[in-house]
Design an enzyme around this catalytic site. Structure first.
Site, PDB file in Angstrom:
ATOM      1  N   CYS A 135       0.834  -1.196   0.000  1.00 36.49           N
ATOM      2  CA  CYS A 135       0.000   0.000   0.000  1.00 36.49           C
ATOM      3  C   CYS A 135       0.875   1.254   0.000  1.00 36.49           C
ATOM      4  O   CYS A 135       1.668   1.469   0.914  1.00 36.49           O
ATOM      5  CB  CYS A 135      -0.919  -0.014   1.215  1.00 36.49           C
ATOM      6  SG  CYS A 135      -2.093   1.331   1.204  1.00 36.49           S
ATOM      7  N   CYS A 420      11.708   0.088 -44.913  1.00 38.94           N
ATOM      8  CA  CYS A 420      10.888  -0.186 -43.721  1.00 38.94           C
ATOM      9  C   CYS A 420      11.734  -0.942 -42.707  1.00 38.94           C
ATOM     10  O   CYS A 420      12.372  -1.946 -43.039  1.00 38.94           O
ATOM     11  CB  CYS A 420       9.660  -1.020 -44.113  1.00 38.94           C
ATOM     12  SG  CYS A 420       8.689  -1.595 -42.705  1.00 38.94           S
ATOM     13  N   CYS A 423       9.036  -1.621 -37.628  1.00 41.58           N
ATOM     14  CA  CYS A 423       8.841  -1.173 -36.244  1.00 41.58           C
ATOM     15  C   CYS A 423       7.456  -1.504 -35.695  1.00 41.58           C
ATOM     16  O   CYS A 423       7.223  -1.424 -34.499  1.00 41.58           O
ATOM     17  CB  CYS A 423       9.106   0.325 -36.123  1.00 41.58           C
ATOM     18  SG  CYS A 423       7.826   1.369 -36.836  1.00 41.58           S
ATOM     19  N   CYS A 426       2.859   1.434 -37.884  1.00 39.61           N
ATOM     20  CA  CYS A 426       1.727   1.592 -38.812  1.00 39.61           C
ATOM     21  C   CYS A 426       0.648   0.564 -38.516  1.00 39.61           C
ATOM     22  O   CYS A 426      -0.541   0.868 -38.554  1.00 39.61           O
ATOM     23  CB  CYS A 426       2.203   1.500 -40.255  1.00 39.61           C
ATOM     24  SG  CYS A 426       3.105  -0.012 -40.634  1.00 39.61           S
TER      25      CYS A 426
END
Lengths: 471, 466
Positions: A135, A420, A423, A426
């Site tokens: 906590c 490209c 990664c 897209c």
């Protein structure tokens, strides 16, 4: 016939779904309703010296119209007398003997105090104990909760005290508010803990009221950092669970906690080694009823995958986690846009240009590929185009050069596969399922990791420990 | 009336309570929560097709994201920066064939973003706030432009001129500004009062209004002599006549008069039986209005079939939904009645092999009707331009009665004259007129600046690069 029944640190469980210690497990009446709804277990709201709570206590952040992506609370442990909690616990166990009731405990860091509380909880019928070392607010200022969990030595000492007297399994709940969660986990294990649960909530400020400048939650004009939980914390929690479960010096039965609200979430935790999962925020949001689909969905998935019990898949994805240096540098994927699925939103285009590697282009309708045309140039051309209301009937295509696809050719981006870097961005931003896929390209190179490359240069042996399995 | 001392046209809307009750909005406003939820559904496309489809190129994703973020001021500014009549376009635009028709959602989850209603939400919020337009007049250039006609093209042109420090004086034949925006759009789409409210804000930019001023050849010559440039935005002329016997009887009107009548409070009821001749969008507006005004039998009469009608498909659907009946392949050949219209004599038509229409002899019939509304297209209203002066060897060039312009700047063959809207395009949408007016406003200001630079250069010593 697939089953959700399981054992956790020796405790027999009807299913792996436990309510985490928190508001949904405040009292016996709630817990019995939860069991009726299908929960297999409940970790009672932390019992200790009675506290006084503040008003208000919770705050949350919403995201894009979705409520409570993350929840924060400054509520302390149970504000009911411990004898009331324990009396109700006895009643719950009497009525629901097959359901798991775990007593979450937190008392001041004194051996006698812990001994007394452990004995009382077990006397009340608890199936196990969860030591709340996590906590992060309020209690930590009084030397309890995360103030213990953040110091491996304290952690070890208290677990030791508890184990001196406990007859039921002892679960240590870990705090994420620490640089390396494996250190308190190792300490707990060293002191004889039977199991771990992770994670507790994360220190947080959810936001500020821009009219009054008061941070939330507001207590008479002021606020205090609270514990963050809910869907937003799941990735952080999964990483911490994996770190502990992949560490031979720390690994113990694990009850996974953090942003779990669906069967998929539960499956992911179990794949990283969790024995049971604990849920709080999702129940605070939608009620106990969510457990029905967690079970139903998980069983359906298990049947599809051919798993008969949780142990058939527990920890399988741990084998696929390793240090970065053991990843294959010669593995290559490139983005592929399915033109028949593309809707022409061009989010992949703007993401690749502004947020990645400028490898997606809007040149399909041009005479020749044009990789130098920037987003600003595209926007400028559009702003100069004169358009008028079509007189003809409905034309849903938005004009432009029509190719063989539903979306005009000029609006379907093209991936420059040569450049490209694979990664994924897209494919992550694309709103259409399976429109952009990352496809493997054969580089013709044998697999090679960074570790291997460095070793080859040094002439030293590769440390094979922790290397990815199943490669 | 000369200078516009009154900038509270809104208060002069003579709405009838009865008409208002019968013309409930077709697309009610979005409630705030619903607007935010709808805004969040927008994908925020790059170089968005909705913006490209809009003749004024409102940056739709940008204004929608601002609704989602709670920046309503910025949202309205984004809309109005591209389209000064963004509030009325939000209501009047055939969004199904414009922004919403282009929405990529058609190819995704099928339900396009409700761009029109979101645009209205943002502009309504601006109006409700009582704030002025978020633009100021440019520093005064001392140049003055006369704008002929007070419709959307002139209003948009005037706004661009004012933002560039050019004085703009609008001349209009009617007692209130807005042209068809005020008088010609179905009240269930764009109430007259809303059009006026929007124009009130424009007046605050310093646009001058001269009402009840008919611009004929003589008046134009006067304006030509005293203004630095002229914008022609007078729209089209009257609706064509049928050219049949009985057309002069009482109970024969045209769609524009009928629509303007009920909108401005001179028509409160339609008789029991109405026949609308034509099948364009205006004809549909008239037929729908007749139903709302209490007619219990409304027919639309058209020479060809439903597939050739020029009305948008959604307008045709709307008319069918409210119970308008259609008579296809018929042609009016006479109006029946003594003093008052009693019927419309119609001949059946068929299409010959070469595509022309011929009547089927001996099969004429009479459609009993109390009111005939003509909606068979408008004539051009450009004859008075014949007497404009010749400049740089050219008058304002016309083609089939329409003014020919350079589309980028709105400039006519007479360099001092610019034009836009229906008098150029033959009759399109409000938003097309706004786009024309906007380009012309920018074009005029640039042309005036160029004129000034030239004259200073000629005067000597002025360095344009200074």
């Amino acid at each position: 016939m697939s089953t959700l029944e399981t054992r956790f640190a020796g405790i027999k469980c009807l299913n792996p779904f436990w309510l985490a210690s928190g508001p949904p497990t405040n009292c016996g009446e709630q817990i019995m309703r939860a069991f009726d709804a299908g929960w297999g277990g409940a970790v009672w709201k932390t019992i200790g010296t009675q506290v006084t709570n503040v008003s208000s206590r919770y705050s949350s952040i919403d995201w894009n119209g979705q409520k409570m992506m993350g929840l924060n609370n400054i509520e302390l442990i149970s504000d009911r007398p411990s004898e009331v909690n324990l009396r109700e616990m006895t009643e719950v166990k009497r009525r629901y003997p097959k359901h798991v009731v775990i007593a979450s405990l937190m008392v001041e860091s004194k051996r006698e105090a812990w001994h007394e509380m452990v004995q009382r909880a077990e006397g009340a019928g608890a199936d196990g104990l969860e030591l709340n070392f996590g906590c992060p607010h309020g209690m930590s200022e009084r030397g309890m909760g995360s103030a213990v969990g953040q110091v491996p030595e304290y952690c070890e000492q208290i677990v030791g005290w508890v184990k001196e007297t406990a007859r039921t399994p002892v679960i240590v709940k870990l705090t994420p508010n620490i640089s390396d969660i494996r250190l308190p986990a190792r300490a707990a294990k060293h002191a004889g803990a039977d199991a771990l649960s992770a994670i507790n909530t994360i220190n947080s400020i959810t936001g500020i009221d821009l009219d009054t400048l008061e941070p939330r939650p507001n207590v008479d004009g002021k606020s205090s950092h609270g514990g963050y939980c809910g869907p937003a914390v799941k990735p952080i929690a999964l990483n911490m669970v994996q770190q502990v479960m992949s560490d031979p010096q720390a690994v113990l039965p694990m009850s996974g906690i953090g942003g779990i609200g669906s069967w998929q979430d539960a499956a992911e935790y179990i794949l990283l080694g969790a024995g049971t999962v604990q849920v709080c925020t999702a129940v605070m949001h939608y009620g106990y009823r969510i457990v029905e689909d967690m079970g139903d969905g998980l069983l359906a998935w298990m049947r599809r995958k051919g798993y008969e019990s949780l142990s058939d898949f527990r920890g399988l994805s741990l084998l696929r986690m390793c240090d970065w240096k053991h990843l294959n540098l010669n593995f290559k994927v490139v983005a592929h846009i399915d033109e028949s699925k593309c809707i022409g939103c061009e989010l992949c285009y703007t993401a690749c240009w502004d947020g990645a590697h400028q490898c997606i282009h809007l040149d399909r309708a041009l005479a020749a590929p044009d990789t130098m045309r920037t987003p600003a140039m595209v926007a400028e051309e559009s702003s100069r185009r004169i358009s008028t209301t079509p007189i003809a009937k409905l034309d849903l295509n938005g004009g432009g050069v029509q190719g063989p696809y539903v979306t005009p050719l000029e609006r379907i981006p093209r991936v420059d596969e040569e450049h490209c870097v694979g990664c994924n961005l897209c494919s992550l931003v694309c709103p259409v399922p399976e429109c952009i896929t990352m496809q493997r390209v054969d580089t013709g190179l044998v697999p090679e990791t960074w570790a291997e490359r460095v070793a080859a240069n040094d002439g030293t042996e590769v440390d094979s420990a922790g290397k990815c399995a199943g490669r | 009336m000369s200078m516009s001392e009154s900038t509270n046209f809104f208060s002069r809307a003579q709405g009838s309570v009865e008409v208002a009750a019968r013309f409930a909005e077709l697309h009610p406003p979005l409630e705030k929560t619903a607007a935010v939820i709808e805004a969040l559904r927008c994908l925020y496309c790059f170089d968005a097709p909705c913006a490209a489809a809009c003749p004024t190129h409102i940056d739709v994703p940008k204004f929608i994201k601002k609704i989602a973020s709670g920046n309503l001021e910025g949202s309205a500014r984004t809309i109005l920066d591209a389209n000064i009549l963004g509030a009325s376009c939000a209501r009047a635009c055939p969004v199904q064939v414009l922004c919403e028709g282009a929405c990529v959602m058609h190819r995704y989850n099928k339900q396009p973003i409700e761009i029109g209603r979101l645009q209205r939400f943002a502009t309504d919020a601006l109006h409700a706030s009582g704030a002025p337009l978020p633009f100021s007049p440019g520093a005064d250039t001392g140049r003055r432009v006369a704008l002929i006609g007070g419709g959307p093209a002139s209003l948009a042109c005037a706004a661009e001129l004012r933002r560039r420090g050019v004085r703009a004086a609008i001349f209009d034949a009617r007692p209130l500004p807005g042209g068809l925006n005020t008088y010609g759009i179905a009240e269930y789409k764009l109430p007259l009062a809303e059009s006026l409210r929007e124009i009130d804000l424009l007046a605050q930019l310093g646009v001058e209004f001269h009402f009840e001023t008919v611009v004929d050849a003589a008046k134009l010559a006067e304006l030509d002599a005293s203004y630095d440039a002229v914008f022609l935005g007078m729209g089209l002329g009257g609706i064509h006549k049928l050219g049949v016997v009985g057309e002069e009887l009482e109970g024969v009107t045209n769609a524009l008069e009928f629509i303007a009548g009920y909108k401005s409070g001179t028509i409160h009821r339609a008789p029991a039986r109405v026949a609308v001749i034509g099948a364009g969008n205006t004809a549909i507006d008239a037929a729908n209005a007749a139903v709302r005004l209490g007619a219990n039998e409304v027919h639309m009469v058209y020479r060809r079939g439903s597939e050739q009608m020029s009305a948008f498909a959604f307008e045709y659907e709307h008319a069918r939904e409210v119970g308008v009946k259609f008579l296809w392949h018929v042609m009016p050949v006479g109006v029946v009645g003594t003093k008052q219209v009693q019927g419309l004599e119609l001949a059946h038509l068929e299409t010959t092999d070469d595509g022309s229409l011929v009547t089927r002899p001996g099969e004429n019939f009479v459609l009993a009707t109390d009111l005939i509304v003509l909606a068979i297209g408008q004539a051009t209203h450009t004859e008075f331009l014949d007497r404009t002066p010749v400049r740089d060897g050219a008058k304002v060039r016309l083609e089939r009665g329409r003014i020919v312009i350079d589309r980028d700047t709105g400039q006519t063959s007479n360099p001092k004259y610019f034009a836009g809207g229906d008098c150029v395009n033959g009759g399109r949408e409000v938003v097309d007129a706004v786009a024309d007016g906007k380009r012309a406003g920018i074009g005029i200001a640039a042309w005036l600046a160029g004129q000034r630079a030239n004259s200073l250069e000629i005067a000597g010593g002025y360095d344009v690069n200074a």
